[in-house]
Scaffold this active site. Structure first.
Site, PDB file in Angstrom:
ATOM      1  N   ARG A  46     -75.032  29.221 -20.512  1.00 18.46           N
ATOM      2  CA  ARG A  46     -73.871  29.392 -21.406  1.00 18.46           C
ATOM      3  C   ARG A  46     -72.586  29.144 -20.611  1.00 18.46           C
ATOM      4  NH1 ARG A  46     -77.145  33.763 -23.158  1.00 18.46           N
ATOM      5  NH2 ARG A  46     -75.920  35.268 -21.962  1.00 18.46           N
ATOM      6  N   LYS A 136     -59.637  36.945 -33.039  1.00 17.62           N
ATOM      7  CA  LYS A 136     -60.337  36.572 -34.274  1.00 17.62           C
ATOM      8  C   LYS A 136     -61.299  37.660 -34.710  1.00 17.62           C
ATOM      9  CE  LYS A 136     -64.180  34.267 -35.108  1.00 17.62           C
ATOM     10  NZ  LYS A 136     -65.245  33.248 -35.037  1.00 17.62           N
ATOM     11  N   LYS A 219     -58.125  32.155 -41.666  1.00 18.81           N
ATOM     12  CA  LYS A 219     -59.188  31.168 -41.399  1.00 18.81           C
ATOM     13  C   LYS A 219     -60.213  31.237 -42.521  1.00 18.81           C
ATOM     14  CE  LYS A 219     -62.633  29.987 -37.860  1.00 18.81           C
ATOM     15  NZ  LYS A 219     -62.812  29.773 -36.421  1.00 18.81           N
TER      16      LYS A 219
HETATM   17  P1  13P Z   1     -67.879  26.956 -37.693  1.00 20.10           P
HETATM   18  O1  13P Z   1     -66.754  25.954 -37.649  1.00 20.10           O
HETATM   19  O2  13P Z   1     -69.131  26.481 -36.984  1.00 20.10           O
HETATM   20  O3  13P Z   1     -68.130  27.481 -39.068  1.00 20.10           O
HETATM   21  O4  13P Z   1     -67.430  28.202 -36.841  1.00 20.10           O
HETATM   22  C1  13P Z   1     -66.165  28.713 -37.013  1.00 20.10           C
HETATM   23  C2  13P Z   1     -66.143  30.099 -36.564  1.00 20.10           C
HETATM   24  O5  13P Z   1     -65.313  30.476 -35.785  1.00 20.10           O
HETATM   25  C3  13P Z   1     -67.146  31.029 -37.105  1.00 20.10           C
HETATM   26  O6  13P Z   1     -66.723  32.337 -36.908  1.00 20.10           O
END
Ligand code: 13P
Length: 336
Positions: A46, A136, A219
């Protein structure tokens, strides 16, 4: 709350049509994607993969900020340089996923609630000392036979607002992610209705919890048919349904919206973002950008396969996908 710090961070993240790279997959999600690509699921692999991503030359021209996972923000490159220093030197702003994932919501079969509020005030301070300027938190909403319920929407939205308040108190920009999942056979209309309901609840909860709207990034998912739906959407459908839903739900005081890709292919996610800008160029009151994980990273991961001889080719793909999304933000994407 220092409003100028929050506003400046948001403007910098999206300056020059840039967007965000989400590379904050949790251990479980990252390991699942590694397993599918035949890559050993170890901390070292990772680290090597994330090193590949952040050392891509020129990434800062299309990516204003990256979202890291707790393991990643503490990692270093082969020569011992902290990842955070590599990013800061490149002028890429550091973000951090602070939720602790989802669990089944008691009393709500088939629905989930996101954990992570306990101790968050202290964790934010620690991440801030490591250089994080934005954060986030993801909540998931599933469209099913009897879901989503109002009870589950409210519990998730309440947590999102509490998280946002703690971030703003710490002068960290909250990215607020209420994801209506693509899994299912629902129509684009059902996705519209659910996304609108979730976003309207979210904005009301922000109001009741004293969130400063000018200091957040939302988002959301795009409004799109479920992966198992009989009818496939055109790019025009997705662009029109999505922009109509956002205009009806998100006030212009919110400075920026950055989409998740949600399992769409890179080409589709980019094409849909592009179409929104092409069709609604002068009608968008907020920055409308991207915060993709899979739609930017997947081709890179598939190319790397855990083998360092593929690093250059994998980084080239990463850069290409970051750049095409920057073009889409301007309605200038030309599919290959
Ligand atoms: P995806 O663009 O793969 O949906 O992932 C965005 C993301 O931050 C999920 O929490």
């Amino acid at each position: 709350m220092n409003k100028k710090i929050l506003s400046d961070c948001i403007q910098q993240l999206f300056a020059n049509s840039k967007g965000l790279l989400a590379m904050d997959e949790s251990l479980g999600t990252c390991n699942k994607r590694f397993a599918a690509a035949g890559i050993p699921q170890t901390e070292e692999m990772r680290r090597r993969y994330r090193q590949l991503l952040i050392t891509t030359k020129g990434l800062q021209d299309s990516i204003g900020g990256v979202i890291l996972f707790d393991e990643t923000i503490r990692q270093k490159t082969d020569d011992g340089t902290p990842f955070t220093k590599i990013l800061q030197d490149a002028g890429i702003i550091i973000g951090i996923k602070v939720d602790k994932g989802t669990i089944g919501q008691p009393g709500f079969p088939n629905e989930k609630i996101t954990e992570g509020l306990d101790g968050l005030r202290n964790r934010l301070q620690e991440y801030k000392t490591m250089g994080a300027r934005f954060a986030k938190w993801r909540a998931v909403i599933r469209i099913g036979e009897n879901t989503p319920t109002q009870g589950s929407i409210e519990a998730n939205i309440h947590a999102l607002a509490r998280y946002a308040a703690l971030c703003q108190e710490a002068d960290i920009v909250p990215i607020v992610e209420p994801e209506v999942l693509m899994e299912g056979d629902h129509t684009i209309w059902q996705c519209f209705e659910t996304t609108e309901r979730v976003l309207k609840n979210l904005i009301y909860q922000f109001y009741t919890q004293h969130i400063w709207l000018e200091g957040i990034i939302i988002k959301p998912n795009m409004v799109i048919s479920g992966t198992g739906a009989a009818k496939k959407d055109t790019a025009n459908d997705v662009a029109e349904f999505t922009v109509k839903c956002l205009l009806a739900s998100i006030p212009p005081a919110v400075p920026a919206i950055a989409f998740l890709s949600g399992g769409q292919s890179p080409e589709y996610a980019t094409m849909h973002l592009d179409k929104m800008h092409e069709l609604f160029k002068n009608k968008l009151p907020w920055i409308l950008s991207f915060s993709f994980a899979r739609a930017i990273q997947q081709p890179t991961l598939d190319c790397w396969k855990g083998d360092d001889k593929n690093i250059a080719a994998a980084q080239k793909l990463l850069l290409e996908h970051a750049e095409t999304n920057k073009a889409a933000r301007q309605g200038n994407y030309i599919p290959k």
